[in-house]
Design a protein around this motif. Structure first.
Motif, PDB file in Angstrom:
ATOM      1  N   ARG A 284       0.801  -1.217   0.089  1.00 37.16           N
ATOM      2  CA  ARG A 284       0.039  -0.186  -0.151  1.00 37.16           C
ATOM      3  C   ARG A 284       0.750   1.056   0.253  1.00 37.16           C
ATOM      4  O   ARG A 284       0.253   1.827  -0.507  1.00 37.16           O
ATOM      5  CB  ARG A 284      -0.880   0.043   0.572  1.00 37.16           C
ATOM      6  CG  ARG A 284      -1.376  -0.726   1.187  1.00 37.16           C
ATOM      7  CD  ARG A 284      -3.031  -1.097   2.074  1.00 37.16           C
ATOM      8  NE  ARG A 284      -3.694   0.237   1.593  1.00 37.16           N
ATOM      9  CZ  ARG A 284      -4.779   1.057   2.400  1.00 37.16           C
ATOM     10  NH1 ARG A 284      -4.662   1.175   3.165  1.00 37.16           N
ATOM     11  NH2 ARG A 284      -5.356   2.108   1.529  1.00 37.16           N
ATOM     12  N   LEU A 285       1.701   0.835   0.750  1.00 30.93           N
ATOM     13  CA  LEU A 285       3.282   2.344   0.725  1.00 30.93           C
ATOM     14  C   LEU A 285       3.994   3.084  -1.101  1.00 30.93           C
ATOM     15  O   LEU A 285       4.336   3.474  -1.250  1.00 30.93           O
ATOM     16  CB  LEU A 285       3.937   1.442   1.746  1.00 30.93           C
ATOM     17  CG  LEU A 285       3.558   1.631   2.808  1.00 30.93           C
ATOM     18  CD1 LEU A 285       4.657   1.550   3.831  1.00 30.93           C
ATOM     19  CD2 LEU A 285       3.099   3.046   3.244  1.00 30.93           C
ATOM     20  N   ARG A 286       3.764   1.546  -1.998  1.00 30.15           N
ATOM     21  CA  ARG A 286       4.028   2.437  -3.156  1.00 30.15           C
ATOM     22  C   ARG A 286       3.077   2.981  -3.775  1.00 30.15           C
ATOM     23  O   ARG A 286       2.285   3.794  -3.561  1.00 30.15           O
ATOM     24  CB  ARG A 286       3.913   0.946  -3.836  1.00 30.15           C
ATOM     25  CG  ARG A 286       5.383  -0.423  -3.058  1.00 30.15           C
ATOM     26  CD  ARG A 286       5.532  -1.872  -4.493  1.00 30.15           C
ATOM     27  NE  ARG A 286       6.287  -2.778  -3.910  1.00 30.15           N
ATOM     28  CZ  ARG A 286       5.610  -3.667  -3.046  1.00 30.15           C
ATOM     29  NH1 ARG A 286       4.471  -3.932  -3.389  1.00 30.15           N
ATOM     30  NH2 ARG A 286       6.030  -4.486  -2.980  1.00 30.15           N
ATOM     31  N   GLU A 287       3.939   3.219  -5.312  1.00 35.10           N
ATOM     32  CA  GLU A 287       3.830   3.944  -5.397  1.00 35.10           C
ATOM     33  C   GLU A 287       2.299   4.086  -6.836  1.00 35.10           C
ATOM     34  O   GLU A 287       2.094   3.117  -6.952  1.00 35.10           O
ATOM     35  CB  GLU A 287       4.382   4.527  -7.036  1.00 35.10           C
ATOM     36  CG  GLU A 287       3.881   6.160  -8.459  1.00 35.10           C
ATOM     37  CD  GLU A 287       5.064   6.426  -9.062  1.00 35.10           C
ATOM     38  OE1 GLU A 287       5.531   7.309  -9.784  1.00 35.10           O
ATOM     39  OE2 GLU A 287       5.740   5.750  -8.647  1.00 35.10           O
ATOM     40  N   THR A 288       0.644   4.631  -7.015  1.00 33.27           N
ATOM     41  CA  THR A 288       0.140   5.034  -7.430  1.00 33.27           C
ATOM     42  C   THR A 288      -0.730   5.185  -8.588  1.00 33.27           C
ATOM     43  O   THR A 288       0.815   6.329  -8.962  1.00 33.27           O
ATOM     44  CB  THR A 288      -1.073   4.435  -5.954  1.00 33.27           C
ATOM     45  OG1 THR A 288      -1.876   6.504  -5.902  1.00 33.27           O
ATOM     46  CG2 THR A 288      -0.963   3.313  -5.155  1.00 33.27           C
ATOM     47  N   PRO A 292       2.806   9.477  -5.557  1.00 34.32           N
ATOM     48  CA  PRO A 292       4.323   8.446  -5.496  1.00 34.32           C
ATOM     49  C   PRO A 292       3.493   7.967  -3.959  1.00 34.32           C
ATOM     50  O   PRO A 292       2.844   7.596  -3.714  1.00 34.32           O
ATOM     51  CB  PRO A 292       4.705  10.174  -5.195  1.00 34.32           C
ATOM     52  CG  PRO A 292       3.545  11.468  -5.254  1.00 34.32           C
ATOM     53  CD  PRO A 292       2.623  11.119  -5.079  1.00 34.32           C
ATOM     54  N   ALA A 293       4.613   7.686  -4.202  1.00 37.45           N
ATOM     55  CA  ALA A 293       5.470   5.908  -3.387  1.00 37.45           C
ATOM     56  C   ALA A 293       4.943   6.986  -1.876  1.00 37.45           C
ATOM     57  O   ALA A 293       5.493   8.369  -1.396  1.00 37.45           O
ATOM     58  CB  ALA A 293       6.432   5.276  -3.353  1.00 37.45           C
ATOM     59  N   ILE A 294       4.279   6.629  -0.859  1.00 37.59           N
ATOM     60  CA  ILE A 294       4.615   6.775   0.367  1.00 37.59           C
ATOM     61  C   ILE A 294       5.968   6.849   0.985  1.00 37.59           C
ATOM     62  O   ILE A 294       6.078   5.432   1.510  1.00 37.59           O
ATOM     63  CB  ILE A 294       3.174   6.673   1.390  1.00 37.59           C
ATOM     64  CG1 ILE A 294       2.621   7.147   0.880  1.00 37.59           C
ATOM     65  CG2 ILE A 294       3.489   7.080   2.918  1.00 37.59           C
ATOM     66  CD1 ILE A 294       0.296   6.480   1.485  1.00 37.59           C
ATOM     67  N   GLU A 295       6.522   7.746   1.731  1.00 41.67           N
ATOM     68  CA  GLU A 295       7.399   8.440   2.317  1.00 41.67           C
ATOM     69  C   GLU A 295       6.738   8.120   3.776  1.00 41.67           C
ATOM     70  O   GLU A 295       6.520   8.300   4.390  1.00 41.67           O
ATOM     71  CB  GLU A 295       8.495   9.268   2.380  1.00 41.67           C
ATOM     72  CG  GLU A 295       9.941   9.045   3.411  1.00 41.67           C
ATOM     73  CD  GLU A 295      10.411  10.494   2.943  1.00 41.67           C
ATOM     74  OE1 GLU A 295      11.826  10.991   3.862  1.00 41.67           O
ATOM     75  OE2 GLU A 295       9.493  11.257   2.392  1.00 41.67           O
ATOM     76  N   VAL A 296       8.083   6.678   4.542  1.00 49.20           N
ATOM     77  CA  VAL A 296       7.935   6.891   5.877  1.00 49.20           C
ATOM     78  C   VAL A 296       8.859   6.775   6.738  1.00 49.20           C
ATOM     79  O   VAL A 296      10.150   6.701   6.392  1.00 49.20           O
ATOM     80  CB  VAL A 296       7.528   5.028   6.209  1.00 49.20           C
ATOM     81  CG1 VAL A 296       7.273   4.518   8.038  1.00 49.20           C
ATOM     82  CG2 VAL A 296       6.259   4.255   5.234  1.00 49.20           C
ATOM     83  N   VAL A 297       8.644   7.899   7.983  1.00 47.75           N
ATOM     84  CA  VAL A 297       9.997   8.429   8.707  1.00 47.75           C
ATOM     85  C   VAL A 297       9.659   8.263   9.753  1.00 47.75           C
ATOM     86  O   VAL A 297       9.385   8.219  10.485  1.00 47.75           O
ATOM     87  CB  VAL A 297       9.663   9.718   8.619  1.00 47.75           C
ATOM     88  CG1 VAL A 297      10.732  10.701   9.656  1.00 47.75           C
ATOM     89  CG2 VAL A 297       9.961  10.717   7.166  1.00 47.75           C
ATOM     90  N   ILE A 388       4.015   9.322   6.248  1.00 52.59           N
ATOM     91  CA  ILE A 388       3.851   9.098   7.329  1.00 52.59           C
ATOM     92  C   ILE A 388       5.007   8.970   8.421  1.00 52.59           C
ATOM     93  O   ILE A 388       5.631   8.753   7.870  1.00 52.59           O
ATOM     94  CB  ILE A 388       3.293   7.809   7.627  1.00 52.59           C
ATOM     95  CG1 ILE A 388       1.561   7.460   6.632  1.00 52.59           C
ATOM     96  CG2 ILE A 388       3.150   7.109   8.371  1.00 52.59           C
ATOM     97  CD1 ILE A 388       1.442   6.199   5.978  1.00 52.59           C
ATOM     98  N   HIS A 389       4.638  10.177   9.355  1.00 53.66           N
ATOM     99  CA  HIS A 389       5.939  10.089  10.378  1.00 53.66           C
ATOM    100  C   HIS A 389       5.317   8.757  11.677  1.00 53.66           C
ATOM    101  O   HIS A 389       4.225   8.680  12.712  1.00 53.66           O
ATOM    102  CB  HIS A 389       5.801  11.583  10.710  1.00 53.66           C
ATOM    103  CG  HIS A 389       6.935  10.846  11.793  1.00 53.66           C
ATOM    104  ND1 HIS A 389       7.420  12.262  12.846  1.00 53.66           N
ATOM    105  CD2 HIS A 389       8.097  12.439  11.260  1.00 53.66           C
ATOM    106  CE1 HIS A 389       8.640  11.966  13.666  1.00 53.66           C
ATOM    107  NE2 HIS A 389       8.956  12.370  12.160  1.00 53.66           N
TER     108      HIS A 389
END
Length: 476
Positions: A284-288, A292-297, A388-389
């Motif tokens: 689910r975090l990949r680009e759609t 863009p792809a969701i960046e997880v910090v 997402i942090h």
């Protein structure tokens, strides 16, 4: 109404009449029956007396100078404080239309002058008993509502338990079935790689010892492109290593996520649970096509082992992260909060518990654009990468905080106040059941004696904070 709460409470009756003789007569008669009586000579005095001390019953004359009884009753019923006080009209007017008007303005009874003392007492007692019954009915309704809420909570908990059992069995079964063959493949890859190296070395020795191969060998070497095959074979073995290692990590994440063997409360590293949940959500975090792809910090603090129900806390992480991803998916396809085209998000500031508006706006190209004072307060940012942090920390009160924040479009206050209600959802039919956050709230608050809060403003993302004790009472 206080006389329902205390047995020795003296019922307070307000008598309103512009005739002093009537006031004295009614006051003496009611006082003899044990009632506390207050008197008012006109409508204004009656309204003032009601504001000072709320009466239990009002005896109200109709014909009075300045403000008649009808107008007094209208104003009493229009006030939230006095609207529930029963008003008994007492008047010399005996016409049917007068009585109808008295009931229209909110009166509960009508006594015609000259009145009989016994009749007045009985009518007052009837209203008092009616109020007592109404109060008891309200109490029962309150208890019924509490019972209904408890039943809903029990229903949610049962659904959660059934989901956990089904999900746990499914995950454990898949992990077990996949783990055996992948362990076989991964364990033999090292031998296969060594065999390949040995064969390549043998070919290289043959080439050195026999530099002039026969025409048939030369034809085969040319057909299979031997040099490319030797070079690519090492890359191929490396890719197989990485692929099998990835499958092993997914299997490990599935096992960590389900933790069927850890249904009881244990001391664990919660970062392992968060990381396992993130592995489960990689797809689910990949680009759609829409974002863009969701960046997880990840900003993990130095935490000791935390006592918790591991499997259930992993479920909370899953629900919160899924909601954050849903918010980013929806906001990327939404419109600007202030109507500005192509501007939807605020950048995330990891030092704050909620996303703040910066002094610089970042365009899609990534180039910072300076803004004048006040401009940044009215414009939203379209980030190149949704984010997402996840932040964990140990507090001074021996609790652990886990914050999951996104830089989506935020939540309206009307929605935010209900996000933890069972079956409440803003998603389309089939997209959500409205149970995820409610279940998460029960797990954190009821099972871990913790807190689960949400802070958000429209256009400023959402931040969910879990706070649970470092040590649960069961382990102390």
């Amino acid at each position: 109404m206080h006389f329902n709460q205390e047995k020795d409470y003296q019922v307070n009756i307000l008598v309103v009449d512009d005739t002093p003789d009537n006031l004295r007569l009614l006051s003496a008669m009611l006082t003899a029956q044990g009632y506390e009586v207050r008197k008012a000579l006109n409508g204004k005095m009656a309204l003032t007396a009601c504001q000072m001390v709320l009466p239990d019953v009002i005896l109200l004359d109709i014909n009075m100078p300045g403000m008649d009884g009808y107008e007094v009753c209208r104003q009493l019923k229009a006030d939230d404080q006095t609207c529930q006080v029963p008003v008994i009209f007492i008047s010399a007017l005996d016409d049917v239309l007068d009585k109808v008007k008295a009931f229209d303005v909110g009166g509960v009874d009508y006594i015609t002058k000259p009145f009989h003392g016994a009749e007045v007492i009985l009518r007052i007692e009837n209203q008092i008993n009616l109020r007592l019954l109404q109060n008891k009915l309200q109490e029962k309704n309150f208890l019924l509502q509490e019972t209904l809420d408890e039943l809903k909570a029990a229903q949610v908990q049962r659904i959660q338990s059934e989901k956990m059992v089904a999900l746990g069995n499914l995950v454990a079964g898949i992990a077990h079935e996949v783990n055996n063959p992948i362990s076989f493949i991964y364990g033999n890859l090292e031998y296969a790689s060594q065999y390949v190296r040995d064969l390549v070395n043998l070919i290289e020795v043959y080439q050195q010892e026999y530099p002039n191969p026969t025409p048939k060998i030369q034809t085969i070497v040319k057909e299979i492109d031997l040099n490319f095959l030797i070079n690519d074979l090492q890359n191929l073995m490396g890719a197989m290593y990485r692929g099998s290692d990835r499958i092993r990590s997914i299997v490990q994440a599935l096992q960590n996520f389900s933790r069927l063997d850890e249904a009881e409360m244990k001391q664990v590293d919660i970062h392992v649970g968060i990381d396992s949940t993130l592995v489960m959500l990689q797809h689910r975090l990949r680009e759609t096509p829409n974002r863009p792809a969701i960046e997880v910090v990840k900003e993990y603090g130095n935490l000791p082992l935390v006592s918790c129900y591991v499997s259930e806390l992993n479920q909370v992480f899953m629900h919160l992260l899924n909601n954050a991803i849903d918010a980013l998916d929806e906001s990327r396809g939404g419109s600007a909060v202030d109507g500005s085209p192509g501007i939807k998000h605020l950048p995330f500031n990891s030092q704050e518990s909620i996303v703040k508006i910066p002094e610089l706006l970042t365009m899609d190209s990534g180039t910072p654009v300076a803004t004048t004072e006040g401009t940044s307060a009215t414009r939203w940012l379209l980030l190149t990468k949704p984010q997402i942090h996840i932040r964990t920390m140990l507090t001074n009160s021996d609790t652990v905080k886990i914050c999951v924040a996104d830089n989506g479009s935020g939540i309206d206050e009307s929605v935010r106040s209900r996000v933890f209600d069972p079956f409440f959802t803003t998603k389309p039919v089939g997209k959500g059941s409205g149970l995820g956050l409610s279940i998460s709230y029960q797990i954190v608050v009821q099972k871990h004696q913790g807190k689960l809060t949400c802070t958000s403003l429209p256009g400023q993302g959402a931040n969910f904070t879990i706070e649970i004790p470092l040590q649960q009472p069961q382990l102390n």
